[in-house]
Design an enzyme around this catalytic site. Structure first.
Site, short mmCIF file in Angstrom:
data_model
loop_
_atom_site.label_atom_id
_atom_site.label_comp_id
_atom_site.label_asym_id
_atom_site.label_seq_id
_atom_site.Cartn_x
_atom_site.Cartn_y
_atom_site.Cartn_z
N LYS A 65 35.95 -30.32 -195.70
CA LYS A 65 34.51 -30.81 -195.72
C LYS A 65 34.47 -32.14 -195.89
CE LYS A 65 33.28 -25.94 -196.41
NZ LYS A 65 32.19 -24.96 -196.51
N ASN B 181 23.07 -12.63 -200.92
CA ASN B 181 24.35 -12.43 -201.94
C ASN B 181 23.73 -12.56 -203.32
OD1 ASN B 181 24.11 -15.15 -202.81
ND2 ASN B 181 24.64 -15.76 -200.78
N LYS C 190 10.19 -2.99 -187.92
CA LYS C 190 10.89 -2.32 -188.68
C LYS C 190 11.92 -1.35 -188.12
CE LYS C 190 10.96 0.68 -193.10
NZ LYS C 190 10.26 1.72 -193.55
N ASP D 257 27.28 -17.02 -194.65
CA ASP D 257 28.07 -17.52 -193.58
C ASP D 257 27.64 -17.07 -192.53
OD1 ASP D 257 29.65 -19.25 -195.06
OD2 ASP D 257 30.72 -17.54 -195.76
O1 PMT Z 1 23.50 -19.13 -208.35
P1 PMT Z 1 24.42 -18.54 -209.56
O2 PMT Z 1 24.14 -17.16 -209.97
O3 PMT Z 1 24.33 -19.43 -210.86
O4 PMT Z 1 25.93 -18.51 -209.11
C1 PMT Z 1 26.57 -19.79 -209.01
C2 PMT Z 1 27.41 -19.86 -207.71
C3 PMT Z 1 28.47 -18.80 -207.94
C4 PMT Z 1 26.79 -19.44 -206.46
C5 PMT Z 1 28.11 -21.31 -207.71
O5 PMT Z 1 28.60 -21.59 -208.58
C6 PMT Z 1 28.91 -21.39 -206.49
O6 PMT Z 1 29.96 -21.11 -206.46
N1 PMT Z 1 28.45 -21.83 -205.43
C7 PMT Z 1 28.81 -21.86 -203.94
C8 PMT Z 1 28.88 -20.76 -203.27
C9 PMT Z 1 29.39 -20.59 -201.82
O7 PMT Z 1 28.90 -20.29 -200.89
O8 PMT Z 1 30.88 -20.86 -201.75
P2 PMT Z 1 31.71 -21.28 -200.34
O9 PMT Z 1 33.16 -21.25 -201.09
O10 PMT Z 1 31.36 -19.91 -199.58
O11 PMT Z 1 31.07 -22.33 -199.63
C10 PMT Z 1 31.68 -23.64 -200.15
C11 PMT Z 1 30.62 -24.73 -199.95
O12 PMT Z 1 30.15 -24.89 -198.71
C12 PMT Z 1 29.53 -24.67 -201.08
O13 PMT Z 1 29.29 -25.82 -201.73
C13 PMT Z 1 28.23 -24.22 -200.11
O14 PMT Z 1 27.02 -24.53 -200.61
C14 PMT Z 1 28.79 -24.85 -198.51
N2 PMT Z 1 28.36 -24.22 -197.42
C15 PMT Z 1 28.87 -22.87 -197.31
C16 PMT Z 1 28.58 -22.09 -196.14
C17 PMT Z 1 27.62 -22.69 -195.15
N3 PMT Z 1 27.22 -22.06 -194.16
N4 PMT Z 1 27.28 -23.99 -195.30
C18 PMT Z 1 27.45 -24.63 -196.69
O15 PMT Z 1 26.95 -25.72 -196.77
#
Ligand code: PMT
Length: 399
Positions: A339, A208, A287, A277
């Site tokens: 969470k 991403n 490849k 995810d």
């Molecule tokens: O890195 P930058 O370019 O500065 O951008 C910042 C950002 C947009 C990445 C940051 O501000 C941000 O929003 N980070 C979280 C991104 C994310 O994956 O969000 P989510 O809503 O999908 O996940 C929610 C939370 O669960 C997050 O804290 C994530 O780290 C965590 N997670 C998600 C999926 C997973 N499989 N395991 C996790 O621990």
């Protein structure tokens, strides 16, 4: 970040004196007012005019100069410092200071200051390793002087080893740390940042747009505020923040393993990483050839690391980020509850100036007790500090 701070900078006579000019420039750029004191030997390497031009203030050189002493005496110089920095500091200056000698303007002013003092030594590696020199350093540390270790490299004297003045940016970073209230001292903050990469074949992956900036800003801010910081980072092009321990990972599964391994020592966890995810259900060992008309990838779910931490958080404060493109508050609160978080930082990543791969962010903080706080568009550094202000004040779960 040094707005309104007064820095007295002592420059000793060594080849690295030229780097002090860049240091003054960076201090001034960061908003500090700089007053330079040069030793006689320093003036053999660089002229006072260089420092006067860069600092915009008169340069002080003589202890027994009636005009300089009348305009601003050495005691007044000592008193006005928020921080006293000596860069480069020679073995001679360190030796004099460690033994209470004050025979020129710099050593006298240093003896007279009550400000914190940061010494950045630079010298020949054999001088640096000389036990007499090392004893002097140890003596100074023991009474509260701060020393920034020289770095290893090719030295102007022809030797290779430890003795080079750190880059001016590293001295500025240490300056910043010494001038920042240490309100997170005693905490161990585990931060995640950046994207993860999920391999499709040896040359392709799913990922991403996360640059890592948000998480790196949190890690740096926490370290400046006195915390011990472990940063588990996916692939990014960012420089490692000074004093932060970085654990590099690539995939979500590697991130999970690294986070779980460091979780026991953490008192605060802040998960800014954009974890993929899903990952390809199979990784092709070779490849994938383009001869097929279409390619269907089958994906399987990655573990939700944050949810797993929430299940065993104990007395830790747990902070998640939520990257949303719709129903910001509702979706973020769902993540907070599901969470088992104490605080969630929600960003609408579809807004300009927010989210992935930009310098700023626009976030909403949602607390477990129902409070909501909207922050304006801020640099990611400023978001990190505002977030840490709130994290510092969170109740410790179970207490
Ligand atoms: O890195 P930058 O370019 O500065 O951008 C910042 C950002 C947009 C990445 C940051 O501000 C941000 O929003 N980070 C979280 C991104 C994310 O994956 O969000 P989510 O809503 O999908 O996940 C929610 C939370 O669960 C997050 O804290 C994530 O780290 C965590 N997670 C998600 C999926 C997973 N499989 N395991 C996790 O621990």
């Amino acid at each position: 970040m040094l707005q309104g701070k007064k820095i007295v900078l002592g420059v000793c006579g060594g080849i690295a004196a030229y780097k002090a000019a860049e240091l003054v420039r960076l201090y001034v750029k960061a908003g500090a007012e700089v007053f330079v004191i040069m030793t006689a030997a320093a003036r053999e390497f660089v002229t006072p005019l260089t420092f006067q031009t860069l600092s915009g203030n008169p340069v002080h050189t003589e202890l027994f100069n009636l005009i300089q002493e009348r305009e601003i005496g050495h005691i007044a110089l000592a008193d006005r410092a928020d921080l006293f920095v000596v860069a480069p500091a020679t073995a001679n200056l360190i030796g004099k200071l460690a033994n209470g000698l004050a025979d020129d303007l710099l050593s006298t002013t240093l003896m007279a200051t009550r400000a914190p003092v940061l010494l950045a030594p630079a010298m020949n590696v054999n001088m640096y390793e000389n036990p007499v020199y090392q004893q002097n350093e140890a003596k100074l540390r023991a009474v509260g002087y701060h020393l920034l270790a020289p770095v290893t490299g090719f030295l102007a004297c022809g030797w290779e080893g430890k003795g080079k003045l750190p880059e001016p940016a590293a001295i500025v970073e240490e300056t910043l740390r010494l001038l920042t209230p240490q309100d997170l001292a005693g905490e161990t903050v585990l931060v995640t940042a950046g994207p993860t990469r999920e391999d499709i074949d040896p040359v392709r992956y799913l990922s991403n747009r996360s640059s890592g900036r948000m998480g790196f800003a949190v890690a740096r801010a926490a370290r400046l505020r006195g915390a011990r910081v472990v940063l588990v980072a996916g692939p990014t092009a960012l420089p490692v923040p000074a004093g932060v321990e970085v654990v590099p990972v690539t995939s979500a599964q590697q991130m999970r393993a690294a986070v779980l391994a460091r979780f026991p020592e953490a008192t605060i966890v802040i998960k800014a990483a954009a974890v993929a995810d899903f990952r390809p259900a199979q990784q092709a060992p070779q490849k994938i050839k383009k001869k097929e008309a279409e390619l269907v990838l089958s994906l399987e779910k990655n573990p939700d690391i944050l949810a797993e931490l929430g299940g065993e958080k104990g007395g830790r404060r747990l902070v998640g980020f939520a990257a949303e493109t719709a129903d910001l508050g509702e979706n973020a609160r769902k993540k907070l509850m599901e969470k088992n978080l104490d605080l969630v930082v929600a960003n609408d990543v579809s807004r300009e100036g927010a989210g992935f791969d930009v310098e700023t962010n626009i976030v909403r903080l949602l607390f477990r007790d129902g409070r909501v706080e909207d922050l304006p568009q801020l640099s990611k550094e400023e978001v990190a500090h505002r977030l840490l202000d709130r994290v510092r004040d969170l109740p410790v779960p179970g207490q």
